[in-house]
Scaffold this motif. Structure first.
Motif, PDB file in Angstrom:
ATOM      1  N   LEU A 240      48.041 -58.992 -26.731  1.00  0.00           N
ATOM      2  CA  LEU A 240      47.842 -59.643 -27.997  1.00  0.00           C
ATOM      3  C   LEU A 240      47.225 -58.590 -29.258  1.00  0.00           C
ATOM      4  CD1 LEU A 240      45.816 -62.669 -27.003  1.00  0.00           C
ATOM      5  CD2 LEU A 240      48.054 -62.613 -27.944  1.00  0.00           C
ATOM      6  N   GLU A 241      46.465 -57.533 -28.881  1.00  0.00           N
ATOM      7  CA  GLU A 241      46.029 -56.512 -29.900  1.00  0.00           C
ATOM      8  C   GLU A 241      47.174 -55.836 -30.231  1.00  0.00           C
ATOM      9  OE1 GLU A 241      43.131 -54.549 -27.535  1.00  0.00           O
ATOM     10  OE2 GLU A 241      41.543 -56.069 -28.243  1.00  0.00           O
ATOM     11  N   THR A 242      48.177 -55.541 -29.497  1.00  0.00           N
ATOM     12  CA  THR A 242      49.447 -54.725 -29.809  1.00  0.00           C
ATOM     13  C   THR A 242      50.337 -55.444 -30.583  1.00  0.00           C
ATOM     14  OG1 THR A 242      49.473 -53.691 -27.562  1.00  0.00           O
ATOM     15  CG2 THR A 242      51.661 -53.779 -28.777  1.00  0.00           C
ATOM     16  N   ILE A 243      50.454 -56.918 -30.265  1.00  0.00           N
ATOM     17  CA  ILE A 243      51.534 -57.621 -31.403  1.00  0.00           C
ATOM     18  C   ILE A 243      50.926 -58.010 -32.540  1.00  0.00           C
ATOM     19  CG2 ILE A 243      52.307 -60.108 -31.323  1.00  0.00           C
ATOM     20  CD1 ILE A 243      52.750 -60.137 -28.446  1.00  0.00           C
ATOM     21  N   LYS A 244      49.570 -57.952 -32.535  1.00  0.00           N
ATOM     22  CA  LYS A 244      48.725 -58.057 -33.899  1.00  0.00           C
ATOM     23  C   LYS A 244      49.071 -56.820 -34.778  1.00  0.00           C
ATOM     24  CE  LYS A 244      44.115 -58.818 -35.921  1.00  0.00           C
ATOM     25  NZ  LYS A 244      43.994 -57.416 -36.561  1.00  0.00           N
ATOM     26  N   VAL A 245      48.910 -55.677 -34.243  1.00  0.00           N
ATOM     27  CA  VAL A 245      49.312 -54.829 -35.085  1.00  0.00           C
ATOM     28  C   VAL A 245      50.825 -54.536 -35.363  1.00  0.00           C
ATOM     29  CG1 VAL A 245      49.550 -52.131 -34.743  1.00  0.00           C
ATOM     30  CG2 VAL A 245      47.572 -53.214 -34.047  1.00  0.00           C
ATOM     31  N   GLN A 246      51.791 -54.850 -34.359  1.00  0.00           N
ATOM     32  CA  GLN A 246      53.083 -54.699 -34.921  1.00  0.00           C
ATOM     33  C   GLN A 246      53.500 -55.920 -35.971  1.00  0.00           C
ATOM     34  OE1 GLN A 246      54.678 -55.621 -30.948  1.00  0.00           O
ATOM     35  NE2 GLN A 246      54.720 -53.545 -30.536  1.00  0.00           N
ATOM     36  N   ALA A 247      52.712 -57.086 -35.840  1.00  0.00           N
ATOM     37  CA  ALA A 247      53.048 -58.372 -37.000  1.00  0.00           C
ATOM     38  C   ALA A 247      52.262 -57.926 -38.248  1.00  0.00           C
ATOM     39  CB  ALA A 247      52.184 -59.609 -36.440  1.00  0.00           C
ATOM     40  N   GLU A 248      51.260 -57.090 -38.380  1.00  0.00           N
ATOM     41  CA  GLU A 248      50.661 -56.766 -39.553  1.00  0.00           C
ATOM     42  C   GLU A 248      51.425 -55.483 -40.172  1.00  0.00           C
ATOM     43  OE1 GLU A 248      45.915 -57.424 -38.652  1.00  0.00           O
ATOM     44  OE2 GLU A 248      46.732 -55.579 -38.111  1.00  0.00           O
ATOM     45  N   GLU A 249      51.999 -54.685 -39.347  1.00  0.00           N
ATOM     46  CA  GLU A 249      52.893 -53.511 -39.771  1.00  0.00           C
ATOM     47  C   GLU A 249      54.049 -53.960 -40.526  1.00  0.00           C
ATOM     48  OE1 GLU A 249      53.757 -51.083 -36.574  1.00  0.00           O
ATOM     49  OE2 GLU A 249      51.819 -49.886 -36.748  1.00  0.00           O
ATOM     50  N   LYS A 250      54.544 -55.194 -39.860  1.00  0.00           N
ATOM     51  CA  LYS A 250      55.685 -55.801 -40.734  1.00  0.00           C
ATOM     52  C   LYS A 250      55.481 -56.701 -41.810  1.00  0.00           C
ATOM     53  CE  LYS A 250      58.830 -53.683 -38.296  1.00  0.00           C
ATOM     54  NZ  LYS A 250      59.649 -52.706 -38.842  1.00  0.00           N
ATOM     55  N   ALA A 251      53.990 -56.849 -42.076  1.00  0.00           N
ATOM     56  CA  ALA A 251      53.723 -57.829 -43.033  1.00  0.00           C
ATOM     57  C   ALA A 251      54.129 -59.142 -42.926  1.00  0.00           C
ATOM     58  CB  ALA A 251      54.042 -57.224 -44.601  1.00  0.00           C
ATOM     59  N   LEU A 252      54.161 -59.614 -41.528  1.00  0.00           N
ATOM     60  CA  LEU A 252      54.538 -61.006 -41.535  1.00  0.00           C
ATOM     61  C   LEU A 252      53.256 -62.050 -42.070  1.00  0.00           C
ATOM     62  CD1 LEU A 252      55.823 -60.648 -37.813  1.00  0.00           C
ATOM     63  CD2 LEU A 252      57.213 -60.741 -40.054  1.00  0.00           C
ATOM     64  N   THR A 253      53.891 -63.148 -42.392  1.00  0.00           N
ATOM     65  CA  THR A 253      53.167 -64.254 -43.096  1.00  0.00           C
ATOM     66  C   THR A 253      51.969 -64.661 -42.261  1.00  0.00           C
ATOM     67  OG1 THR A 253      54.942 -64.564 -44.570  1.00  0.00           O
ATOM     68  CG2 THR A 253      53.117 -66.024 -44.557  1.00  0.00           C
ATOM     69  N   ASN A 254      52.483 -65.450 -41.251  1.00  0.00           N
ATOM     70  CA  ASN A 254      51.517 -66.243 -40.267  1.00  0.00           C
ATOM     71  C   ASN A 254      51.125 -65.866 -38.996  1.00  0.00           C
ATOM     72  OD1 ASN A 254      51.568 -68.538 -42.289  1.00  0.00           O
ATOM     73  ND2 ASN A 254      53.751 -68.895 -41.440  1.00  0.00           N
ATOM     74  N   SER A 255      51.828 -65.021 -38.413  1.00  0.00           N
ATOM     75  CA  SER A 255      51.810 -64.460 -37.078  1.00  0.00           C
ATOM     76  C   SER A 255      50.681 -63.624 -36.953  1.00  0.00           C
ATOM     77  CB  SER A 255      52.832 -63.726 -36.354  1.00  0.00           C
ATOM     78  OG  SER A 255      53.389 -62.867 -37.407  1.00  0.00           O
ATOM     79  N   PRO A 256      50.224 -62.842 -37.901  1.00  0.00           N
ATOM     80  CA  PRO A 256      48.957 -62.063 -37.828  1.00  0.00           C
ATOM     81  C   PRO A 256      47.658 -62.943 -37.594  1.00  0.00           C
ATOM     82  CG  PRO A 256      50.438 -60.824 -39.611  1.00  0.00           C
ATOM     83  CD  PRO A 256      51.002 -62.443 -39.226  1.00  0.00           C
ATOM     84  N   ILE A 257      47.866 -64.072 -38.412  1.00  0.00           N
ATOM     85  CA  ILE A 257      46.649 -65.032 -38.390  1.00  0.00           C
ATOM     86  C   ILE A 257      46.834 -65.709 -37.016  1.00  0.00           C
ATOM     87  CG2 ILE A 257      45.513 -66.909 -39.448  1.00  0.00           C
ATOM     88  CD1 ILE A 257      47.218 -66.231 -41.939  1.00  0.00           C
ATOM     89  N   VAL A 258      47.897 -66.149 -36.487  1.00  0.00           N
ATOM     90  CA  VAL A 258      47.882 -66.739 -35.332  1.00  0.00           C
ATOM     91  C   VAL A 258      47.343 -65.861 -34.115  1.00  0.00           C
ATOM     92  CG1 VAL A 258      49.286 -67.876 -33.563  1.00  0.00           C
ATOM     93  CG2 VAL A 258      49.780 -68.307 -35.908  1.00  0.00           C
ATOM     94  N   VAL A 259      47.774 -64.548 -34.033  1.00  0.00           N
ATOM     95  CA  VAL A 259      47.334 -63.791 -33.040  1.00  0.00           C
ATOM     96  C   VAL A 259      45.971 -63.149 -33.143  1.00  0.00           C
ATOM     97  CG1 VAL A 259      47.832 -61.392 -32.115  1.00  0.00           C
ATOM     98  CG2 VAL A 259      49.749 -62.570 -33.185  1.00  0.00           C
ATOM     99  N   GLU A 260      45.344 -63.160 -34.387  1.00  0.00           N
ATOM    100  CA  GLU A 260      43.822 -62.885 -34.421  1.00  0.00           C
ATOM    101  C   GLU A 260      42.945 -64.292 -34.059  1.00  0.00           C
ATOM    102  OE1 GLU A 260      40.713 -61.141 -35.157  1.00  0.00           O
ATOM    103  OE2 GLU A 260      42.335 -60.076 -35.410  1.00  0.00           O
ATOM    104  N   MET A 261      43.622 -65.290 -34.195  1.00  0.00           N
ATOM    105  CA  MET A 261      42.701 -66.621 -33.625  1.00  0.00           C
ATOM    106  C   MET A 261      43.168 -66.385 -32.129  1.00  0.00           C
ATOM    107  SD  MET A 261      43.991 -69.559 -36.427  1.00  0.00           S
ATOM    108  CE  MET A 261      43.079 -70.606 -35.521  1.00  0.00           C
TER     109      MET A 261
END
Length: 278
Positions: A240-261
């Protein structure tokens, strides 16, 4: 429709794919399916396997030629044959059928046949749920997981997010099932495969798919914790931590929030690097 013998069906099936004569391909595959059913009824598993290898050659050639209806019907026919084989306990036949369906799904995804890849994934899961009443062995779990992962990679490469979402759902179901059975190594492998697909989804800016993958990893991690599978639980957190970084690097809209939750929820039930909190 005239029923062909095995040799005729193979020859006509392959030549009709080259000619893109869909009706003749269907005739050949229908004949081969009927022949396989006969062998299964007569308890001749080896002969049945030989015939489905011919079905595989024809259906994969058709998928390469983007004959999607042929690919879909082939998968459905193979799924039906697998159900028949399950009733007789023919594990070798089922194993071979699963491999053929997985390859056909990957080829369909690689050729942008979205419906074909989705039907293949759904049929694999149907076989997963119905074929073996008892627990599956490690090899079977690995085969199912890798086939779905390969299909997911092909779907991502082909920019088919909807197909990828369907495949991710299937991968998540396998992860949860094996975690609930207390299979730690297999659960870890399942999480790693989901993490790899998550990376591909982020690279393609598939926001919804990344979210779905994160939720699947969280669910698997929760079950791992309940079963005392500490290493699998930690792998879920790291994933989850890895995916969060990848989602944030791509500036995705919703998934960084979903992953953080998902991470917060996971931490709240006691996943730590030193143990499992009661």
């Amino acid at each position: 429709m005239i029923t062909l013998n095995e040799a005729e069906a193979v020859n006509i099936g392959l030549s009709s794919v080259e000619e893109r004569d869909e009706s003749r391909v269907f005739q050949a595959l229908d004949s081969l399916t009927g022949i396989t059913e006969g062998f299964l009824s007569d308890n001749e598993e080896a002969d049945a396997i030989r015939v489905i290898l011919s079905i595989s050659d024809i259906s994969q050639a058709a998928a390469q030629e983007r004959m999607e209806l042929v690919a879909i019907n082939s998968v459905l026919a193979l799924g039906k044959l697998a159900r028949t084989a399950a009733k007789k306990g023919y594990r070798s036949f089922i194993y071979k059928t699963v491999t053929i369906i997985g390859k056909l799904g990957r080829i369909s995804a690689s050729n942008s046949l979205e419906a074909g890849s989705k039907v293949a994934a759904s049929t694999l899961m149907e076989i997963w749920n119905l074929s073996y009443p008892e627990k599956k062995n490690t090899e079977e779990i690995i085969v199912f997981s890798l086939l779905l992962k390969d299909m997911g990679s092909a779907a991502a490469a082909g920019d088919m997010e909807e197909a990828l979402l369907n495949i991710v759902t299937c991968m998540g179901e396998i992860g949860k099932k094996i975690a609930s059975e207390g299979l730690e190594t297999e659960t870890i492998n399942s999480i790693i495969l989901l993490e790899e697909i998550g990376k591909l989804a982020a690279e393609k800016y598939f926001d919804e798919a990344v979210s779905s993958i994160a939720l699947s990893i969280e669910d698997t991690g929760r079950l791992a914790l309940k079963k005392g599978l500490l290493e699998a639980a930690l792998q879920s957190q790291w994933g989850l931590e890895t995916i969060k970084v990848q989602a944030e690097e791509k500036a995705l809209t919703n998934s960084p929030i979903v992953v953080e939750m998902a991470l917060d929820n996971f931490r709240s039930i006691g996943a730590t690097e030193t143990g499992i909190k009661e």
